[in-house]
Structure formats: structure tokens, C-alpha cells
Enzyme design. Structure first.
Site, short mmCIF file in Angstrom:
data_model
loop_
_atom_site.label_atom_id
_atom_site.label_comp_id
_atom_site.label_asym_id
_atom_site.label_seq_id
_atom_site.Cartn_x
_atom_site.Cartn_y
_atom_site.Cartn_z
CD GLU A 266 9.20 12.37 -15.52
OE1 GLU A 266 8.12 13.15 -15.39
OE2 GLU A 266 10.13 12.89 -15.76
CB SER B 218 14.00 22.47 -15.42
OG SER B 218 13.13 23.64 -15.64
CE LYS C 279 12.42 19.48 -11.17
NZ LYS C 279 11.42 19.74 -11.86
CG HIS D 210 -1.64 -1.44 1.61
ND1 HIS D 210 -3.01 -1.57 0.84
CD2 HIS D 210 -1.59 -2.43 2.34
CE1 HIS D 210 -3.29 -2.72 1.31
NE2 HIS D 210 -2.34 -3.25 2.18
#
Ligand code: ARG
Length: 463
Positions: free
Chosen positions: A289, A276, A282, A155
Site C-alpha cells: 500500500e 492492526s 489482521k 475490466h
């Protein structure tokens, strides 16, 4: 005039040509198409269906046509619809009317089925190698970090500590099933449909087994109607690919989480991350992704193909031309993802301290306290209730189990002794799960050994 123009009185509407032709995408099949034609013409010669000199001219001509296509020197035309008719036209341009004998005893229907099977066979073999390279990278990380302990989750709540290597090996076995599924699918892919003709077979005295042998097939498709209308192997490819995508995507999700500041469990190598345009600090896990994102198109291609086939009467229907783009796209998508993944996993840094801290600062040794009490004579239910109480009080007092003194433990149960401190340490907790498949170091080492044997015993090189 078109190769089939004889019974028509008017030229095809331009939009129809554009809409129905597949040459834009099926030119990818050129090398398989020519390979199939070479085997077909060898058979026509062997069975005395066409004269040997003609067969030889056709063979030479086909080779020239393929090298021209591959060099980008051949003009492929939409009016010729697809790769099959383009190759035939180019052949006739190359060697004259004798080229018109190539299509004896054959139809584009069995031809396209053949091309797709040859494509699938190569794609499957290629994916097996690539999945294995990802497995190798995962095993490499497991071995290099064999003592690293991390929280295991259910979970997404910290549940019980596990070895990081155990977690890596879970994916190795997942991908092993993918490899086995791909290998198994080859049995069904590797059958020759050639000789089925348009649907009913052919009147010429052909030798299907000879063609199958030339092309390294394990045999022929037994029923001509099935041979030209079967695209199950495409569905299987897309389905196996979807599952590979699922597995990659789950791992991507973990990498995205683990590389966040909140987790800080791993650091992806600079060469596998991006920056970024606005925020200079970043470092984004774009590859993970995007692989996760592209799983959508893998599923889309599968559902698209299933839907296209659903309700098609036997035998060939033009709908089936829709098998190609999805198949090519899933193949390329998977290839790209798997190639990147092997390197991304292999170059990933594992943050041992962060993982250990996460394991230490939680209650994931609560089950072990419960098991300890059971070993000292309580029933599991009694012990579960006692430990629940201990955890609740600890949370209220901002303490972890290992912060309690022996005297404090004894307030809950007087069976607790000094050995409790050893029993609750992450290392002890992990190594206590020593049964086969568990997270103890010896068990994980066994898993690694087993996986390495499985990886070696694969028979992909046969194809
Ligand atoms: N381009 C077609 C396909 O991809 C080849 C088979 C066409 N057959 C036909 N009878 N129109 O399915």
C-alpha cells in the site's frame, strides 16, 4: 565575511540567508563536490594555471575536508549558502589562503551542474541494479510456479485463464523497459559541464576534456550556456522514476487484491506485513500500500521540476536550486520501494488451489468453446452467438460449461463431440495459446529464457 561579500555594504538579512541557502539538503553532494574539485585542481596543475605545490596542498586539503564532513566533524554554515562555498571555506580554514586558488576558472554554476550529474549517474546505476533484483524475484516466482493457472482479467472481470508465471513475466518485461530507459539516460547524464564557468566559458587556458576523463565522463557538454542551465537529466531521472513507480504501484494493487480473503491468491510473508493495533486477526499488506501511495510523490517531484524549469531564461537562475530535494527524495523513495519489493516478491506464497478454483468456477473458457465451433466449421460470428446463448443458459441454471453433458452441448450445435471436455479444461485452454508471447507453458518458458538473457546482457557495470 562571505566569499562574495566584497561588493556589499551590509550583512545579509538572516531570513534571506535561511531562505536562499541550500546547505540543509545539498550537503548530500559533498562527496561529488570534492570529487569534481579534485579533478578540477588536477587540471589547473596540468595546464600550469596554478603552481604544482599549490595544487598538491589543495588536493590534500580537499581530502581532509571531505573526511571531516563525512565524519560529521565539519561545521557547515547557512551563511555559506551551499555545499560549494562551505567546502571552499573549510578548505581555506584547513590550508590557508592558497585554498582560494581552487575556484580559478570555475563558477558554482558549472560546479553544481557537475555535482548533480555525478549524483544522478550513481543513482541511475544503483536503481538499475535494484530494478533487476525485483525482476529476478519475479522470474523466481514464475519458475517456481510454472504450472499454476489463474484467471486472467480484463475490466477486472475474469476473461481467459493464464499461467501465473505469464502474469509475473508481464511485470518482468515492464521493468525491463525501465532498466533500458535508465541505461539509455546515462548517455545524456554522463557529460561534463565543468569549464562552462558562470555561463560563457572562461578566460583561463583550461582543458575540459582532461577533467571529463578524470571523472569518467563520456565527453563534455558542448555549449557553456546549455551546460549550466540544463536540468533535463533531472527531469529524465524523475520521469523514469515515475514510470518505475507506476509499474510498482500496479503490482502493489494486484498484491493487495490477491492477498485479500476475497481473492486469496497469494499470502505475503509475515515479515513483509504488519498488524492492526485494534483487530488482532489482521495482517495488512502495508508495504504494498505504501509503495502504491508513494507513487504520488514521485509524480509530484516530476511535475514540480518541469514546472520550475518552464519559462526560465538562459542561463543559470536560482530557481534551479529547487532541482535537489525532489531528485534526492525520488531516489530514496525508489530505493526503499525496490529493496523491499525484491524480498516481498521472493517470499510470497502462491495459493495454487485458490487460483485453480477461481479458474474452474467461471466462464473463462467460453472463447475456447467458440474457437472449437469455428474449427468444426461455424463462422466466428455464428459461434459467438451460440456460445453467448450457452453461457446465458448456464448462468440461469447455475452451471459452468464443463458441467454440461454432450447431449446438452449438442442441443446448441450438433458439431460438438466428446473431445469438447478436453478442449475446455483450464490446462488445454492455457496451452492452446502457444503462439509467441502467449500463455502456453512453452511460450512462457521462452519468455523466461529471453528475459534471463536480457538481464545478463545489461551494460550497467560499465559505469
Ligand atoms: N546552491 C546553488 C544551486 O543549488 C548553487 C549554484 C549557485 N549559483 C549562484 N550563482 N548563486 O543551484
Amino acid at each position: 565575511m562571505k566569499l562574495w561579500g566584497g561588493r556589499f555594504t551590509k550583512p545579509t538579512n538572516e531570513l534571506v540567508d535561511e531562505y536562499t541557502s541550500s546547505i540543509r539538503f545539498d550537503q548530500k553532494l559533498a562527496k561529488y563536490d570534492v570529487k569534481g574539485s579534485l579533478a578540477h585542481v588536477a587540471m589547473l596543475k596540468k595546464c600550469d594555471i596554478i603552481p604544482a605545490e599549490d595544487a598538491e596542498q589543495i588536493t590534500e586539503g580537499l581530502k581532509k575536508v571531505l573526511s571531516k564532513i563525512e565524519a560529521g566533524e565539519a561545521e557547515l554554515s547557512e551563511a555559506d549558502e551551499d555545499i560549494h562555498m562551505n567546502v571552499e571555506r573549510l578548505l581555506i580554514e584547513e590550508i590557508g589562503p592558497v585554498g582560494g586558488k581552487l575556484h580559478t576558472g570555475r563558477s558554482r554554476n558549472d560546479q553544481v551542474a557537475l555535482d548533480m550529474r555525478l549524483y544522478a549517474r550513481e543513482a541511475v546505476s544503483e536503481l538499475i541494479v535494484l530494478v533487476k533484483s525485483v525482476q529476478q524475484a519475479l522470474i523466481g516466482q514464475a519458475k517456481a510456479n510454472i504450472d499454476v493457472i489463474m484467471p486472467g482479467y480484463t475490466h477486472l472481470q475474469r476473461a481467459q485463464p493464464v499461467l501465473f508465471a505469464h502474469h509475473m513475466m508481464a511485470y518482468v518485461f515492464m521493468f525491463q523497459r525501465d532498466v533500458e530507459r535508465l541505461e539509455d539516460s546515462l548517455k545524456r547524464v554522463n557529460k561534463s559541464p565543468l569549464g562552462a564557468g558562470a555561463l560563457a566559458g572562461t578566460t583561463f587556458p583550461i582543458d575540459r576534456a582532461f577533467v571529463a576523463e578524470q571523472l569518467d565522463f563520456d565527453g563534455i557538454c558542448e555549449n557553456s550556456l546549455d551546460a549550466v542551465s540544463d536540468r533535463d537529466f533531472v527531469v529524465e531521472f524523475l520521469s523514469n522514476g515515475s514510470l518505475i513507480g507506476t509499474h510498482l504501484s500496479r503490482l502493489c494493487e494486484e498484491l493487495v487484491q490477491w492477498s485479500s480473503a476475497e481473492f486469496n491468491f497469494v499470502e505475503l510473508d509475515d515479515s513483509y506485513t504488519t498488524g492492526s493495533s485494534m483487530m488482532p486477526q489482521k495482517k495488512n499488506p502495508d508495504v504494498a500500500e505504501l509503495v502504491r501511495g508513494k507513487t504520488g510523490r514521485l509524480y509530484g517531484n516530476l511535475i514540480g521540476m518541469l514546472t520550475t524549469l518552464k519559462g526560465l531564461p538562459l542561463a543559470y537562475n536560482k530557481d534551479m536550486q529547487e532541482d535537489k530535494e525532489g531528485m534526492f527524495d525520488s531516489h530514496e523513495t525508489l530505493k526503499g520501494a525496490l529493496q523491499l519489493f525484491a524480498g516481498m516478491i521472493a517470499s510470497m506464497e502462491v495459493n495454487k488451489e485458490s487460483m485453480y478454483k477461481a479458474v474452474s468456477n467461471d466462464y473463462s473458457n467460453a472463447t475456447d468453446l467458440a474457437d472449437y465451433l469455428v474449427n468444426k466449421g461455424l463462422t466466428f460470428r455464428e459461434s459467438h452467438a451460440v456460445v453467448g446463448q450457452v453461457v446465458l443458459n448456464c448462468i440461469q441454471a447455475s452451471k459452468y460449461l464443463l458441467d454440461l453433458s454432450l447431449a446438452e452441448f449438442k442441443q446448441y450445435s450438433d458439431v460438438v463431440e466428446e473431445d469438447i471436455f478436453e478442449a475446455l479444461k483450464p490446462e488445454t485452454v492455457v496451452n492452446a495459446r502457444a503462439a509467441a508471447g502467449g500463455t502456453a507453458k512453452n511460450s512462457v518458458l521462452d519468455q523466461i529464457e529471453k528475459a534471463e538473457q536480457l538481464l545478463e546482457s545489461s551494460d550497467v557495470n560499465k559505469v
